[in-house]
Design a protein around this motif. Structure first.
Motif, PDB file in Angstrom:
ATOM      1  N   ASP A 160       0.820  -1.215   0.000  1.00  9.51           N
ATOM      2  CA  ASP A 160       0.000   0.000   0.000  1.00  9.51           C
ATOM      3  C   ASP A 160       0.851   1.262   0.000  1.00  9.51           C
ATOM      4  O   ASP A 160       0.579   2.213  -0.738  1.00  9.51           O
ATOM      5  CB  ASP A 160      -0.924   0.001   1.222  1.00  9.51           C
ATOM      6  CG  ASP A 160      -1.934  -1.114   1.184  1.00  9.51           C
ATOM      7  OD1 ASP A 160      -2.671  -1.192   0.190  1.00  9.51           O
ATOM      8  OD2 ASP A 160      -1.972  -1.924   2.132  1.00  9.51           O
ATOM      9  N   TYR A 161       1.878   1.278   0.842  1.00  8.94           N
ATOM     10  CA  TYR A 161       2.714   2.466   0.998  1.00  8.94           C
ATOM     11  C   TYR A 161       4.183   2.083   0.850  1.00  8.94           C
ATOM     12  O   TYR A 161       4.679   1.201   1.563  1.00  8.94           O
ATOM     13  CB  TYR A 161       2.523   3.099   2.375  1.00  8.94           C
ATOM     14  CG  TYR A 161       1.116   3.558   2.664  1.00  8.94           C
ATOM     15  CD1 TYR A 161       0.715   4.864   2.382  1.00  8.94           C
ATOM     16  CD2 TYR A 161       0.190   2.686   3.238  1.00  8.94           C
ATOM     17  CE1 TYR A 161      -0.571   5.289   2.659  1.00  8.94           C
ATOM     18  CE2 TYR A 161      -1.103   3.102   3.521  1.00  8.94           C
ATOM     19  CZ  TYR A 161      -1.477   4.409   3.227  1.00  8.94           C
ATOM     20  OH  TYR A 161      -2.756   4.824   3.498  1.00  8.94           O
ATOM     21  N   LEU A 162       4.877   2.775  -0.043  1.00  7.65           N
ATOM     22  CA  LEU A 162       6.315   2.598  -0.221  1.00  7.65           C
ATOM     23  C   LEU A 162       7.006   3.871   0.244  1.00  7.65           C
ATOM     24  O   LEU A 162       6.791   4.945  -0.326  1.00  7.65           O
ATOM     25  CB  LEU A 162       6.647   2.325  -1.690  1.00  7.65           C
ATOM     26  CG  LEU A 162       8.130   2.252  -2.055  1.00  7.65           C
ATOM     27  CD1 LEU A 162       8.805   1.067  -1.365  1.00  7.65           C
ATOM     28  CD2 LEU A 162       8.301   2.154  -3.579  1.00  7.65           C
ATOM     29  N   LEU A 173       4.231  -4.034  -7.039  1.00  8.62           N
ATOM     30  CA  LEU A 173       3.557  -4.296  -5.771  1.00  8.62           C
ATOM     31  C   LEU A 173       2.666  -3.123  -5.378  1.00  8.62           C
ATOM     32  O   LEU A 173       1.572  -3.315  -4.836  1.00  8.62           O
ATOM     33  CB  LEU A 173       4.588  -4.560  -4.671  1.00  8.62           C
ATOM     34  CG  LEU A 173       5.609  -5.668  -4.925  1.00  8.62           C
ATOM     35  CD1 LEU A 173       6.472  -5.891  -3.691  1.00  8.62           C
ATOM     36  CD2 LEU A 173       4.927  -6.959  -5.322  1.00  8.62           C
ATOM     37  N   VAL A 174       3.136  -1.895  -5.647  1.00 11.34           N
ATOM     38  CA  VAL A 174       2.331  -0.706  -5.347  1.00 11.34           C
ATOM     39  C   VAL A 174       1.094  -0.669  -6.235  1.00 11.34           C
ATOM     40  O   VAL A 174      -0.009  -0.301  -5.789  1.00 11.34           O
ATOM     41  CB  VAL A 174       3.167   0.576  -5.519  1.00 11.34           C
ATOM     42  CG1 VAL A 174       2.301   1.822  -5.326  1.00 11.34           C
ATOM     43  CG2 VAL A 174       4.333   0.588  -4.537  1.00 11.34           C
ATOM     44  N   ARG A 175       1.247  -1.055  -7.488  1.00  9.67           N
ATOM     45  CA  ARG A 175       0.092  -1.107  -8.401  1.00  9.67           C
ATOM     46  C   ARG A 175      -0.992  -2.029  -7.857  1.00  9.67           C
ATOM     47  O   ARG A 175      -2.184  -1.767  -8.017  1.00  9.67           O
ATOM     48  CB  ARG A 175       0.519  -1.620  -9.781  1.00  9.67           C
ATOM     49  CG  ARG A 175       1.350  -0.667 -10.616  1.00  9.67           C
ATOM     50  CD  ARG A 175       1.533  -1.229 -12.019  1.00  9.67           C
ATOM     51  NE  ARG A 175       2.555  -0.511 -12.777  1.00  9.67           N
ATOM     52  CZ  ARG A 175       2.324   0.627 -13.416  1.00  9.67           C
ATOM     53  NH1 ARG A 175       1.121   1.178 -13.378  1.00  9.67           N
ATOM     54  NH2 ARG A 175       3.307   1.211 -14.094  1.00  9.67           N
ATOM     55  N   ALA A 176      -0.574  -3.097  -7.207  1.00  9.84           N
ATOM     56  CA  ALA A 176      -1.527  -4.080  -6.686  1.00  9.84           C
ATOM     57  C   ALA A 176      -2.087  -3.692  -5.328  1.00  9.84           C
ATOM     58  O   ALA A 176      -3.033  -4.326  -4.840  1.00  9.84           O
ATOM     59  CB  ALA A 176      -0.852  -5.450  -6.584  1.00  9.84           C
ATOM     60  N   GLY A 177      -1.522  -2.643  -4.706  1.00  9.94           N
ATOM     61  CA  GLY A 177      -1.983  -2.222  -3.392  1.00  9.94           C
ATOM     62  C   GLY A 177      -3.233  -1.367  -3.459  1.00  9.94           C
ATOM     63  O   GLY A 177      -3.684  -0.963  -4.535  1.00  9.94           O
ATOM     64  N   LYS A 178      -3.782  -1.053  -2.289  1.00 11.52           N
ATOM     65  CA  LYS A 178      -4.994  -0.241  -2.213  1.00 11.52           C
ATOM     66  C   LYS A 178      -4.684   1.254  -2.137  1.00 11.52           C
ATOM     67  O   LYS A 178      -5.308   2.061  -2.814  1.00 11.52           O
ATOM     68  CB  LYS A 178      -5.826  -0.670  -1.008  1.00 11.52           C
ATOM     69  CG  LYS A 178      -6.379  -2.092  -1.107  1.00 11.52           C
ATOM     70  CD  LYS A 178      -7.180  -2.452   0.121  1.00 11.52           C
ATOM     71  CE  LYS A 178      -7.723  -3.882   0.022  1.00 11.52           C
ATOM     72  NZ  LYS A 178      -8.489  -4.264   1.235  1.00 11.52           N
ATOM     73  N   ALA A 179      -3.726   1.640  -1.301  1.00  9.54           N
ATOM     74  CA  ALA A 179      -3.432   3.065  -1.121  1.00  9.54           C
ATOM     75  C   ALA A 179      -2.719   3.665  -2.322  1.00  9.54           C
ATOM     76  O   ALA A 179      -2.942   4.814  -2.674  1.00  9.54           O
ATOM     77  CB  ALA A 179      -2.587   3.276   0.134  1.00  9.54           C
TER      78      ALA A 179
END
Length: 276
Positions: free
Chosen positions: A80-82, A135-141
């Motif tokens: 969600d957050y990087l 991974l960020v693309r697949a996250g919600k935030a």
């Protein structure tokens, strides 16, 4: 529940992110460090058992790609957050404290400082962003935050009258532009990225350096009281991270949520060169 990845989590602000975020049992927190075993040992000493550590080096894009693959396995393929915190502040305090025209006779040392600062502070965040982007693309935030510095703000430095910290400031200004261009790239995908100054934070700098910075920044804010703690900084940063939106993607903000790098009420200013 949210999944957080902190790149550059071995000490200072990065380690404080691990501590603060893992205090919420609903968070999944993964730290990336060049030597994760050392961080794992400190986490154990501090009783922080919910943080997972993975090896990754800001100066080595291959290690960041490998870290992203390992993190994907740990978190089920979504982040969600990087938070990209790792930075090079300088190994030569004498060079750091010199103004441009005082660097005559120090050309080779300056070249070394510039090369390392640009590699870690400008290229490193781009490498980390690209490595973890799937991974960020697949996250919600869908939020990426790059820790920058108020030392990169030209107007602020003009007000303060600070001519020193040439390599560090230039590399942080460079990463702000990298963030702005990345924002243009990712906005259509609904991914927001922000350059964030954490404030002048008490971490690994020498007492003399902090005294110098505190006095120097009085040209920007006469009532400035000095550095804040990592805990204060991360708490303030998390408010900004929580509130910034896709409409603000690509911006460069302070830990106060605006473009005021220095506060008179003890909340700090743009981070000092070399002391993240």
């Amino acid at each position: 529940m949210a999944t957080w990845v902190i790149v550059g989590a071995s000490r200072g602000l990065g380690y404080e992110y691990l501590k603060t975020l893992s205090a919420n049992p609903s968070n999944t927190v993964v730290g990336i460090a060049r030597t994760p075993a050392n961080v794992t040992k400190q986490l154990s000493t501090d009783g922080l058992t919910k943080v997972k550590m993975v090896q990754g080096d800001m100066d080595d894009y291959k290690s960041l790609n490998a870290a992203a693959e390992e993190v994907s396995k740990l978190v089920g393929g979504a982040v969600d957050y990087l938070i990209i915190n790792g930075a090079y502040g300088g190994n030569n305090e004498e060079i750091t404290m010199l103004s441009p025209t005082q660097l005559v006779g120090h050309e080779e040392q300056l070249r070394t400082e510039f090369n390392q600062a640009m590699s870690t502070n400008a290229l490193g965040p781009l490498f980390a962003t690209n490595a973890f982007l799937p991974l960020v693309r697949a996250g919600k935030a869908k939020k990426i935050v790059v820790i920058s510095s108020g030392m990169a703000d030209m107007d602020g430095m003009a007000m303060a009258g600070i001519a020193a910290s040439v390599a560090y400031s230039a590399s942080k200004a460079a990463v702000n532009l990298v963030v702005a261009k990345t924002a243009l790239d990712l906005k259509p995908d609904g991914i927001a990225i922000l350059a964030l100054s954490p404030g002048l934070v008490t971490t690994s700098g020498s007492d003399e350096a902090y005294k110098w910075m505190t006095q120097a920044f009085k040209g920007y804010e006469p009532n400035f009281k000095g550095p804040i703690t990592t805990e204060q900084s991360v708490k303030a940063q998390l408010k900004v991270i929580d509130n910034f939106t896709l409409e603000q993607t690509g911006q460069f903000l302070s830990h106060l949520g605006n473009k005021r790098w220095l506060s008179a009420n003890g909340e700090g200013d743009g981070v000092a060169p070399g002391f993240e």
